[in-house]
Design a protein around this motif. Sequence first.
Motif, PDB file in Angstrom:
ATOM      1  N   ILE A 124      36.749  25.082  12.612  1.00 44.54           N
ATOM      2  CA  ILE A 124      35.814  24.860  11.509  1.00 44.54           C
ATOM      3  C   ILE A 124      36.145  25.875  10.424  1.00 44.54           C
ATOM      4  O   ILE A 124      36.285  27.065  10.687  1.00 44.54           O
ATOM      5  N   TYR A 169      27.078  26.735  11.958  1.00 43.48           N
ATOM      6  CA  TYR A 169      28.309  26.052  12.339  1.00 43.48           C
ATOM      7  C   TYR A 169      29.327  26.965  13.007  1.00 43.48           C
ATOM      8  O   TYR A 169      30.263  26.487  13.646  1.00 43.48           O
ATOM      9  N   PRO A 171      31.912  28.910  11.801  1.00 40.49           N
ATOM     10  CA  PRO A 171      33.311  28.689  11.418  1.00 40.49           C
ATOM     11  C   PRO A 171      34.182  29.856  11.849  1.00 40.49           C
ATOM     12  O   PRO A 171      33.783  31.019  11.758  1.00 40.49           O
TER      13      PRO A 171
END
Length: 407
Positions: A124, A169, A171
Amino acid sequence: MSDFYDSLESLDPAVREADLFRRLPDVLRAAMMAPAYAERLKGIDAAAVATRAALATLPVLRKSDLPSLHKASPPFGGLVSHPAGMFARLFTSPGPIFEPEGREHDVWRGARTLFAAGFRKGDIVLNTFSYHLTPGGFIFDSGARALGCAVIPAGPGNLDQQYELIEAYRPVGYSGTPDFLKILLDGGEKAGRDLSSLKRALVGGAAFPKSLQDEMKARGIDAYQSYGTADLGLVAYETPAREGMVINEGIIVEIVQPGTGKPVKEGDVGEVVVTTLDPHHPWIRLALGDLSATLPGTSPCGRTNMRIKGWMGRSDQTTKVKGMFVRPEQVAEIGKRHPELGRLRLVVTRSGEVDVMTLKVESASPAEGLREAVTATLRVVTKLGGRVEVVGLGTLPNDGKVIADQR
């Protein structure tokens, strides 16, 4: 897992060179379908341009000339044979320069660059390059998606929202300017946010000095540099060898004497000139105004393409501030909008690992609100914030310099 994105990266250099120049004549023919290239290359036998020596005889197209060419023959200055509606996206960059994005897979050549920086399928990526009108965000977005990464299209700014996205998320990768990476990390540390998922970064668009490289390493982020432009996409990239930058595949790079187009000796500093082999939107000997030099031999990482030392300054007064080009024409436009001013000089420095822009303007008797008015014009014209310093008439030197990059 392979150390290379594909087999092209380890080709015998002679095989790569032969393939590039085997393809070049067809690209030249495609370029000459556009009226401006047809005029520039009039009388050229495309079939005969099959070596570096032959390519060096063609005229150089200066990137700094693109704004006037585009203005005279909008939108692309007669350098593109296809109508604008045939492309996927249409952008503008400071100048203004108008750029089309093709519909091909990984058209900006970003996947290879991200792979060399350690990005892999399934990662990500927080992409903080701007998506607003300019191609920067899309260059890295398309490359990451071509590699199989998921992209958070964050753009710059909105720190609180970026922290929420990172914490949600998680990343592993960052793409953006090195300045904004530092701002992001400093702000997150101050606010007590968890940014620990970020482990690697591909940065570009601004200087990445050794001091900031060391800081990123100390903070646990493996950061690599890229070199590209809004016109060409990604031209060269850093590899784990950390010895210069490897030229991307499918393009021809020359280092030439500024102002002449004549190639310099290997290792000498000169201007970067690029020819791309995209038949839909070729660039033939585009001089970028950037200085660099070739490195001898091949990279210890095993990639065999030509290497350059990286960005070594500008051959003209155009410079890059926070990832955006600032041009002498823009400083002239500010003066045109404020005719009461004398000479102007834009000074670019760094403070706290961030680019700082100060416009020095001469005025005999500054009116109330002049500084604020010029500051507003500076932002409108350059799309960047900066300080304005008013000085007396005759203070700035009469040397023709309107942009002084002191970084």
